[in-house]
Design a protein around this motif. Structure first.
Motif, PDB file in Angstrom:
ATOM      1  N   THR A 189      33.886 -10.519 -49.325  1.00  0.00           N
ATOM      2  CA  THR A 189      35.219  -9.720 -49.417  1.00  0.00           C
ATOM      3  C   THR A 189      36.376 -10.445 -48.762  1.00  0.00           C
ATOM      4  OG1 THR A 189      33.797  -7.914 -49.479  1.00  0.00           O
ATOM      5  CG2 THR A 189      35.937  -7.343 -49.129  1.00  0.00           C
ATOM      6  N   ASN A 190      36.321 -10.680 -47.771  1.00  0.00           N
ATOM      7  CA  ASN A 190      37.626 -11.383 -47.042  1.00  0.00           C
ATOM      8  C   ASN A 190      37.978 -12.801 -47.750  1.00  0.00           C
ATOM      9  OD1 ASN A 190      37.427  -9.579 -44.954  1.00  0.00           O
ATOM     10  ND2 ASN A 190      36.072 -10.989 -43.569  1.00  0.00           N
ATOM     11  N   GLU A 191      37.056 -13.505 -48.345  1.00  0.00           N
ATOM     12  CA  GLU A 191      37.717 -14.592 -49.208  1.00  0.00           C
ATOM     13  C   GLU A 191      38.519 -13.962 -50.450  1.00  0.00           C
ATOM     14  OE1 GLU A 191      37.367 -17.513 -48.727  1.00  0.00           O
ATOM     15  OE2 GLU A 191      35.975 -18.051 -47.280  1.00  0.00           O
ATOM     16  N   SER A 192      38.001 -12.757 -51.084  1.00  0.00           N
ATOM     17  CA  SER A 192      38.524 -12.022 -52.128  1.00  0.00           C
ATOM     18  C   SER A 192      39.971 -11.748 -51.698  1.00  0.00           C
ATOM     19  CB  SER A 192      37.674 -11.140 -52.675  1.00  0.00           C
ATOM     20  OG  SER A 192      36.440 -11.768 -53.035  1.00  0.00           O
ATOM     21  N   ILE A 193      40.279 -10.949 -50.580  1.00  0.00           N
ATOM     22  CA  ILE A 193      41.409 -10.587 -49.935  1.00  0.00           C
ATOM     23  C   ILE A 193      42.364 -11.823 -49.749  1.00  0.00           C
ATOM     24  CG2 ILE A 193      42.346  -9.378 -48.054  1.00  0.00           C
ATOM     25  CD1 ILE A 193      39.942  -7.493 -47.969  1.00  0.00           C
ATOM     26  N   ASN A 194      41.905 -12.592 -49.012  1.00  0.00           N
ATOM     27  CA  ASN A 194      42.776 -14.086 -48.878  1.00  0.00           C
ATOM     28  C   ASN A 194      43.294 -14.537 -50.221  1.00  0.00           C
ATOM     29  OD1 ASN A 194      42.166 -13.734 -46.214  1.00  0.00           O
ATOM     30  ND2 ASN A 194      40.521 -15.389 -46.217  1.00  0.00           N
ATOM     31  N   PHE A 195      42.345 -14.523 -51.126  1.00  0.00           N
ATOM     32  CA  PHE A 195      42.728 -14.957 -52.588  1.00  0.00           C
ATOM     33  C   PHE A 195      44.265 -14.007 -53.074  1.00  0.00           C
ATOM     34  CE2 PHE A 195      42.782 -14.018 -57.127  1.00  0.00           C
ATOM     35  CZ  PHE A 195      43.159 -15.343 -57.581  1.00  0.00           C
ATOM     36  N   ILE A 196      43.852 -12.841 -52.913  1.00  0.00           N
ATOM     37  CA  ILE A 196      44.884 -11.866 -53.219  1.00  0.00           C
ATOM     38  C   ILE A 196      46.261 -12.138 -52.639  1.00  0.00           C
ATOM     39  CG2 ILE A 196      45.630  -9.435 -53.234  1.00  0.00           C
ATOM     40  CD1 ILE A 196      42.580  -8.434 -53.639  1.00  0.00           C
ATOM     41  N   ASP A 197      45.930 -12.564 -51.355  1.00  0.00           N
ATOM     42  CA  ASP A 197      47.428 -12.814 -50.587  1.00  0.00           C
ATOM     43  C   ASP A 197      48.251 -13.916 -51.070  1.00  0.00           C
ATOM     44  OD1 ASP A 197      47.354 -10.717 -48.738  1.00  0.00           O
ATOM     45  OD2 ASP A 197      45.754 -11.757 -47.512  1.00  0.00           O
ATOM     46  N   THR A 198      47.397 -14.879 -51.995  1.00  0.00           N
ATOM     47  CA  THR A 198      47.999 -16.074 -52.462  1.00  0.00           C
ATOM     48  C   THR A 198      48.621 -15.915 -53.749  1.00  0.00           C
ATOM     49  OG1 THR A 198      45.990 -16.942 -53.424  1.00  0.00           O
ATOM     50  CG2 THR A 198      46.391 -17.154 -51.034  1.00  0.00           C
ATOM     51  N   ILE A 199      48.640 -14.748 -54.507  1.00  0.00           N
ATOM     52  CA  ILE A 199      49.005 -14.802 -56.248  1.00  0.00           C
ATOM     53  C   ILE A 199      50.264 -14.533 -56.187  1.00  0.00           C
ATOM     54  CG2 ILE A 199      46.352 -14.119 -56.824  1.00  0.00           C
ATOM     55  CD1 ILE A 199      48.980 -11.572 -56.834  1.00  0.00           C
ATOM     56  N   GLY A 200      50.915 -14.093 -55.381  1.00  0.00           N
ATOM     57  CA  GLY A 200      52.426 -13.932 -55.721  1.00  0.00           C
ATOM     58  C   GLY A 200      52.652 -13.052 -57.051  1.00  0.00           C
ATOM     59  N   GLU A 201      53.272 -13.357 -57.924  1.00  0.00           N
ATOM     60  CA  GLU A 201      53.537 -12.423 -58.909  1.00  0.00           C
ATOM     61  C   GLU A 201      52.705 -12.734 -60.169  1.00  0.00           C
ATOM     62  OE1 GLU A 201      55.793  -9.894 -59.195  1.00  0.00           O
ATOM     63  OE2 GLU A 201      56.083 -10.290 -57.062  1.00  0.00           O
ATOM     64  N   ASN A 202      51.952 -13.729 -59.850  1.00  0.00           N
ATOM     65  CA  ASN A 202      50.882 -14.180 -61.150  1.00  0.00           C
ATOM     66  C   ASN A 202      49.584 -13.052 -61.347  1.00  0.00           C
ATOM     67  OD1 ASN A 202      51.692 -17.122 -61.539  1.00  0.00           O
ATOM     68  ND2 ASN A 202      50.971 -16.826 -59.184  1.00  0.00           N
ATOM     69  N   PRO A 203      49.374 -12.834 -62.726  1.00  0.00           N
ATOM     70  CA  PRO A 203      48.254 -11.847 -62.627  1.00  0.00           C
ATOM     71  C   PRO A 203      47.072 -12.688 -62.448  1.00  0.00           C
ATOM     72  CG  PRO A 203      49.183 -13.175 -64.792  1.00  0.00           C
ATOM     73  CD  PRO A 203      50.150 -13.572 -63.777  1.00  0.00           C
ATOM     74  N   PHE A 204      46.173 -11.910 -62.198  1.00  0.00           N
ATOM     75  CA  PHE A 204      44.832 -12.603 -61.643  1.00  0.00           C
ATOM     76  C   PHE A 204      43.584 -11.885 -62.180  1.00  0.00           C
ATOM     77  CE2 PHE A 204      46.059  -9.586 -58.483  1.00  0.00           C
ATOM     78  CZ  PHE A 204      44.889  -8.887 -58.193  1.00  0.00           C
ATOM     79  N   PHE A 205      42.350 -12.669 -62.238  1.00  0.00           N
ATOM     80  CA  PHE A 205      41.165 -12.154 -62.670  1.00  0.00           C
ATOM     81  C   PHE A 205      40.182 -12.744 -61.504  1.00  0.00           C
ATOM     82  CE2 PHE A 205      37.008 -13.664 -65.062  1.00  0.00           C
ATOM     83  CZ  PHE A 205      36.637 -12.242 -65.164  1.00  0.00           C
TER      84      PHE A 205
END
Length: 481
Positions: A189-205
């Motif tokens: 979960t923490n790794e997933s949250i860290n990823f969200i912090d990096t996406i900026g304005e990009n859409p994500f899957f």
């Protein structure tokens, strides 16, 4: 006047931008989570306050099914929208091959072919950042998530259960060890949250595929005492079991270790949802929460104490094509979903429906030349419009350590038909009046049974399903008996 016109142009521009902004996708897949393992689904021993709250903000599917009663086939079906039989992945990879059985199950592919078009590849082609964390179990080196469209892979490799268990060191080639005492579910979960912090304005899957609550059953130490205390207050502690062929099914949820794992799962789902809300991403994000097969409630009779959960009132569990092995929890929150009243959908849906459905909800067209078996259920989600499908079917022509022997099943309306190849028998149930599948109606309604059997065979043929063959060594060994 000119200023008002300029403000109008800005407003139109903002509205257009909002309208065209791509929707994010968060897919949460839990391993072996049973239909009644959560509070909102009826559990009185397990606790899941965060998921229960999310169930009120999303659409609940009461007749949701996994594509298979074991993990790898369902995972492959989710990724491609294809039936496990068509993919030639009808058992968990690399499968269970017992000795001295009457039948031999067909060979399976030990990886999801690279030629298949996955959800991740499709989203990536449309500008999405793609992230995977957790259990993969769809192939070894060369067939990992990063080979199938994911930009980032944290923890996904060929093993079906965490090789080092749920506490670091993880012994996982795709996951670095954490600090002493770190729990795997927290880490993913923490790794997933860290990823969200990096996406900026990009859409994500974001595809968060928890290893939990798969064996080994290892308690979350922070929560274990809570459920040991609850267990002490429960007067009925004599676990009931029901024989199921060579297996035995547990009938009560009273395992504090397992309950602590469910609670840890719930805590982490809550953290992820809170992160989306804090980052102002929740409204524009489609969230799917489901399981890859039924709960592990049925095991071989001599190991029955090891069954960690129960899925009562359903019959059987993981590995079986009774409802307990294939009916799963499913919650879907569309983007910009306004739910003033609790929405429940009773129409039968299945895992491989999620491929076309997610693409449709995200307004992404996929290659119509690609043959998929899933059906887009977005009309059902958005407008309560019925979907055009008469039946669902499952094909599991293998033996399983739960006691299951090769067979197939079909559901058409309220009717459920099962064909057992090992015993050469059939069973027929009406789920509307008998969700526990206790009254075999095949003799009472022989024409219905024959009709469903014929239709099942047609569907197997249409998907090029591979079948069992006789074990000549078994025949020779038993000829003199």
């Amino acid at each position: 006047m000119k200023k008002q016109y300029l403000l109008l142009l800005i407003l139109v521009s903002v509205l257009t931008s909002c309208k065209e902004k791509k929707q994010n996708i968060v897919f949460i897949l839990v391993d072996d989570l049973g239909w009644t393992d959560l509070g909102y689904a009826g559990s009185t021993f397990h606790q899941s306050p965060n998921i229960d709250a999310f169930s009120q903000e999303s659409i609940q599917f009461t007749n949701a099914y996994a594509s298979a009663s074991i993990c790898s086939p369902t995972r492959a079906a989710i990724m491609t929208g294809k039936h496990p039989a068509r993919l030639k992945i009808t058992d968990w990879i690399p499968g269970f091959i017992p000795e001295n059985e009457k039948l031999i199950g067909p060979d399976i592919l030990n990886e999801l072919p690279l030629e298949e078009s996955t959800l991740a590849e499709t989203f990536k082609a449309h500008g999405y950042k793609t992230f995977f964390a957790g259990k993969w179990h769809l192939g070894n080196t060369g067939y990992f998530p990063e080979d199938q469209g994911f930009d980032i892979n944290i923890g996904g490799h060929h093993k079906g259960s965490p090789p080092g268990g749920y506490y670091t060191p993880y012994k996982n080639p795709k996951l670095t060890d954490g600090p002493n005492g770190e729990y795997l579910t927290d880490r993913l979960t923490n790794e997933s949250i860290n990823f969200i912090d990096t996406i900026g304005e990009n859409p994500f899957f974001l595809y968060l595929s928890y290893y939990t609550v798969h064996t080994p059953i290892q308690a979350n130490k922070k929560h274990l005492e809570k459920f040991n205390t609850i267990l002490e207050t429960i007067k009925i502690k004599n676990l009931g079991f029901k024989d199921e062929g060579r297996g035995s099914t547990r009938l009560q949820q009273l395992n504090p270790e397992y309950a602590s794992m469910v609670y840890a799962l719930d805590d982490n789902v809550g953290k992820l949802i809170n992160k989306l809300k804090e980052a102002d991403l929740y409204d524009n994000t489609i969230i799917v929460f489901t399981s890859d097969n039924g709960g592990l409630s049925t095991v071989l009779k001599n190991k029955r104490q090891k069954a960690p959960t129960a899925v009562t009132p359903l019959r059987g569990g993981k590995g079986w094509l009774y409802e307990g092995g294939i009916r799963v929890p499913l919650l879907i929150k569309p983007a910009h979903y306004s739910n003033t009243t609790k929405k429940v959908i009773d129409d039968p849906v299945i895992s491989h429906d999620l491929y076309p459905t997610l693409l449709a909800l995200a307004k992404i067209k996929y290659d119509n030349n690609t043959k998929i078996d899933g059906i887009d259920i977005s009309p059902l989600i958005n407008n309560n419009k019925p979907i055009d499908r008469e039946e669902l079917f499952w094909h599991y022509p293998h033996y399983h350590a739960s006691g299951w022997a090769p067979g197939s099943a079909i559901r058409q309306g309220d009717w459920k038909f099962i064909e057992f190849y090992d015993s050469n028998t059939i069973e027929l149930y009406n789920l509307a009046t008998d969700i526990s599948e206790t009254k075999d109606l095949s003799l009472k309604y022989p024409q219905k049974a024959i009709m469903l059997q014929n239709r099942l065979h047609e569907l197997k043929k249409a998907t090029n399903a591979k079948s069992v063959k006789s074990n000549l060594d078994y025949i020779k060994a038993n000829a003199s008996l």
